[in-house]
Motif scaffolding. Sequence first.
Motif, PDB file in Angstrom:
ATOM      1  N   LEU A 257      -2.286  42.062   6.343  1.00 47.64           N
ATOM      2  CA  LEU A 257      -3.242  42.137   7.445  1.00 47.64           C
ATOM      3  C   LEU A 257      -2.615  41.595   8.718  1.00 47.64           C
ATOM      4  CD1 LEU A 257      -6.316  40.692   5.526  1.00 47.64           C
ATOM      5  CD2 LEU A 257      -6.057  43.072   6.241  1.00 47.64           C
ATOM      6  N   ALA A 258      -3.188  42.002   9.841  1.00 43.71           N
ATOM      7  CA  ALA A 258      -2.782  41.423  11.116  1.00 43.71           C
ATOM      8  C   ALA A 258      -3.279  39.987  11.185  1.00 43.71           C
ATOM      9  CB  ALA A 258      -3.357  42.238  12.275  1.00 43.71           C
ATOM     10  N   ARG A 259      -2.514  39.113  11.838  1.00 40.29           N
ATOM     11  CA  ARG A 259      -2.900  37.705  11.897  1.00 40.29           C
ATOM     12  C   ARG A 259      -4.236  37.524  12.617  1.00 40.29           C
ATOM     13  NH1 ARG A 259       1.247  33.308  14.260  1.00 40.29           N
ATOM     14  NH2 ARG A 259       0.896  34.531  16.152  1.00 40.29           N
ATOM     15  N   GLY A 260      -4.485  38.323  13.658  1.00 40.56           N
ATOM     16  CA  GLY A 260      -5.758  38.244  14.365  1.00 40.56           C
ATOM     17  C   GLY A 260      -6.938  38.598  13.470  1.00 40.56           C
ATOM     18  N   THR A 261      -6.714  39.576  12.600  1.00 40.24           N
ATOM     19  CA  THR A 261      -7.767  39.959  11.656  1.00 40.24           C
ATOM     20  C   THR A 261      -8.079  38.821  10.699  1.00 40.24           C
ATOM     21  OG1 THR A 261      -7.153  42.294  11.749  1.00 40.24           O
ATOM     22  CG2 THR A 261      -8.387  41.575   9.819  1.00 40.24           C
ATOM     23  N   VAL A 262      -7.034  38.179  10.186  1.00 37.81           N
ATOM     24  CA  VAL A 262      -7.230  37.060   9.266  1.00 37.81           C
ATOM     25  C   VAL A 262      -7.990  35.935   9.964  1.00 37.81           C
ATOM     26  CG1 VAL A 262      -6.065  35.275   7.908  1.00 37.81           C
ATOM     27  CG2 VAL A 262      -5.202  37.627   7.906  1.00 37.81           C
ATOM     28  N   HIS A 263      -7.578  35.606  11.185  1.00 39.22           N
ATOM     29  CA  HIS A 263      -8.232  34.520  11.921  1.00 39.22           C
ATOM     30  C   HIS A 263      -9.715  34.823  12.127  1.00 39.22           C
ATOM     31  CE1 HIS A 263      -8.646  31.188  14.728  1.00 39.22           C
ATOM     32  NE2 HIS A 263      -9.272  32.008  15.540  1.00 39.22           N
ATOM     33  N   ALA A 264     -10.031  36.050  12.512  1.00 42.98           N
ATOM     34  CA  ALA A 264     -11.425  36.424  12.749  1.00 42.98           C
ATOM     35  C   ALA A 264     -12.241  36.361  11.463  1.00 42.98           C
ATOM     36  CB  ALA A 264     -11.492  37.827  13.347  1.00 42.98           C
ATOM     37  N   ARG A 265     -11.647  36.816  10.368  1.00 41.59           N
ATOM     38  CA  ARG A 265     -12.370  36.782   9.084  1.00 41.59           C
ATOM     39  C   ARG A 265     -12.613  35.347   8.638  1.00 41.59           C
ATOM     40  NH1 ARG A 265     -13.324  42.012   6.470  1.00 41.59           N
ATOM     41  NH2 ARG A 265     -12.544  43.482   8.015  1.00 41.59           N
ATOM     42  N   LEU A 266     -11.627  34.473   8.791  1.00 38.75           N
ATOM     43  CA  LEU A 266     -11.802  33.081   8.400  1.00 38.75           C
ATOM     44  C   LEU A 266     -12.902  32.411   9.214  1.00 38.75           C
ATOM     45  CD1 LEU A 266      -8.096  31.916   7.911  1.00 38.75           C
ATOM     46  CD2 LEU A 266      -9.753  32.547   6.153  1.00 38.75           C
ATOM     47  N   GLU A 267     -12.944  32.696  10.501  1.00 38.86           N
ATOM     48  CA  GLU A 267     -14.005  32.139  11.344  1.00 38.86           C
ATOM     49  C   GLU A 267     -15.367  32.631  10.880  1.00 38.86           C
ATOM     50  OE1 GLU A 267     -14.050  29.868  13.870  1.00 38.86           O
ATOM     51  OE2 GLU A 267     -12.006  29.492  13.147  1.00 38.86           O
ATOM     52  N   ARG A 268     -15.446  33.896  10.495  1.00 34.37           N
ATOM     53  CA  ARG A 268     -16.715  34.443  10.014  1.00 34.37           C
ATOM     54  C   ARG A 268     -17.116  33.787   8.697  1.00 34.37           C
ATOM     55  NH1 ARG A 268     -17.060  40.781   9.065  1.00 34.37           N
ATOM     56  NH2 ARG A 268     -15.980  40.185   7.163  1.00 34.37           N
ATOM     57  N   PHE A 269     -16.143  33.521   7.826  1.00 33.69           N
ATOM     58  CA  PHE A 269     -16.450  32.838   6.565  1.00 33.69           C
ATOM     59  C   PHE A 269     -17.071  31.475   6.842  1.00 33.69           C
ATOM     60  CE2 PHE A 269     -12.682  35.100   4.265  1.00 33.69           C
ATOM     61  CZ  PHE A 269     -13.410  36.277   4.268  1.00 33.69           C
ATOM     62  N   ARG A 270     -16.500  30.744   7.803  1.00 36.70           N
ATOM     63  CA  ARG A 270     -17.004  29.405   8.104  1.00 36.70           C
ATOM     64  C   ARG A 270     -18.400  29.472   8.721  1.00 36.70           C
ATOM     65  NH1 ARG A 270     -11.564  29.080  10.131  1.00 36.70           N
ATOM     66  NH2 ARG A 270     -10.229  27.952   8.672  1.00 36.70           N
ATOM     67  N   GLU A 271     -18.588  30.412   9.649  1.00 39.21           N
ATOM     68  CA  GLU A 271     -19.882  30.516  10.324  1.00 39.21           C
ATOM     69  C   GLU A 271     -20.998  30.877   9.350  1.00 39.21           C
ATOM     70  OE1 GLU A 271     -19.257  33.406  13.332  1.00 39.21           O
ATOM     71  OE2 GLU A 271     -18.029  32.084  14.592  1.00 39.21           O
ATOM     72  N   ARG A 272     -20.706  31.709   8.364  1.00 39.86           N
ATOM     73  CA  ARG A 272     -21.725  32.171   7.419  1.00 39.86           C
ATOM     74  C   ARG A 272     -21.827  31.306   6.166  1.00 39.86           C
ATOM     75  NH1 ARG A 272     -21.209  38.807   7.445  1.00 39.86           N
ATOM     76  NH2 ARG A 272     -21.432  39.102   9.697  1.00 39.86           N
ATOM     77  N   GLY A 273     -21.020  30.251   6.085  1.00 39.35           N
ATOM     78  CA  GLY A 273     -21.093  29.364   4.940  1.00 39.35           C
ATOM     79  C   GLY A 273     -20.631  30.003   3.644  1.00 39.35           C
ATOM     80  N   ILE A 274     -19.690  30.948   3.732  1.00 37.48           N
ATOM     81  CA  ILE A 274     -19.217  31.641   2.534  1.00 37.48           C
ATOM     82  C   ILE A 274     -18.334  30.733   1.687  1.00 37.48           C
ATOM     83  CG2 ILE A 274     -17.750  33.555   1.752  1.00 37.48           C
ATOM     84  CD1 ILE A 274     -18.792  35.176   4.114  1.00 37.48           C
ATOM     85  N   LEU A 275     -17.563  29.870   2.331  1.00 40.07           N
ATOM     86  CA  LEU A 275     -16.659  28.980   1.605  1.00 40.07           C
ATOM     87  C   LEU A 275     -17.360  27.668   1.269  1.00 40.07           C
ATOM     88  CD1 LEU A 275     -13.406  29.487   3.705  1.00 40.07           C
ATOM     89  CD2 LEU A 275     -13.937  30.477   1.472  1.00 40.07           C
ATOM     90  N   ARG A 276     -17.183  27.199   0.053  1.00 35.38           N
ATOM     91  CA  ARG A 276     -17.718  25.906  -0.341  1.00 35.38           C
ATOM     92  C   ARG A 276     -16.914  24.784   0.311  1.00 35.38           C
ATOM     93  NH1 ARG A 276     -19.506  25.532  -6.642  1.00 35.38           N
ATOM     94  NH2 ARG A 276     -21.113  27.149  -6.622  1.00 35.38           N
TER      95      ARG A 276
END
Length: 213
Positions: free
Chosen positions: A80-99
């Motif tokens: 993946l592109a690094r920007g894509t990874v960064h955006a997805r990780l931010e979305r995971f944190r915002e939505r509480g997907i990661l414990r």
Amino acid sequence: MDRRSPARRGAARQADTAPRTATTSASASATSAKSGIETSSGSPRPTSPPQLDETDRLLLLALDEDPRMTTMALAQRCGLARGTVHARLERFRERGILRLNSARVDPATLGRPMSAMVAVELDQHDISGAIDGLAHIPEVLECFAPAGETDLLVRVVARDPDDLYRVSEEIRLCPGVTRTRTSVYLRRVIPYRIDPLLREGIDEPTSARDRRG
């Protein structure tokens, strides 16, 4: 033939329509209350769980194997592109997907090798008090409200049998608790896992190809 004046006929139609309008509004309000949809009174609107696509699952699988992976390492691992990874990780944190990271800590390393499940029966007039009391017991790791006769299932850890007895007593003395039953776990045969579910949504032949979305 209606010989009333136009004004009187209009007033009669309004009077005839008003009860039906009120009935319809009342019915809609009742339906909204049952479904949990937010109304003008401020009732909570149900929230749907976030939907994960294949790219999300690839990233979460990689993090499940090594939570310390950097954005660059994740991008290379998943194609993946690094920007894509960064955006997805931010979305995971915002939505509480990661414990929380602390969820990965084994209680045995903290001197609590014994695990048990405590079934709790409650006085229905003080449920919130019981839950608040349970939240203040450090050995309580999780609490569930199951279907059936049991009101709460509480997962606890302890140092040894004597310590488990102490924890069970603390639970029993919480406000609103009327009875408890404790079941000790002798051995963990399948540890907590999520990767089989994550793999369900991944197209294995294409999982290693470059993605830019």
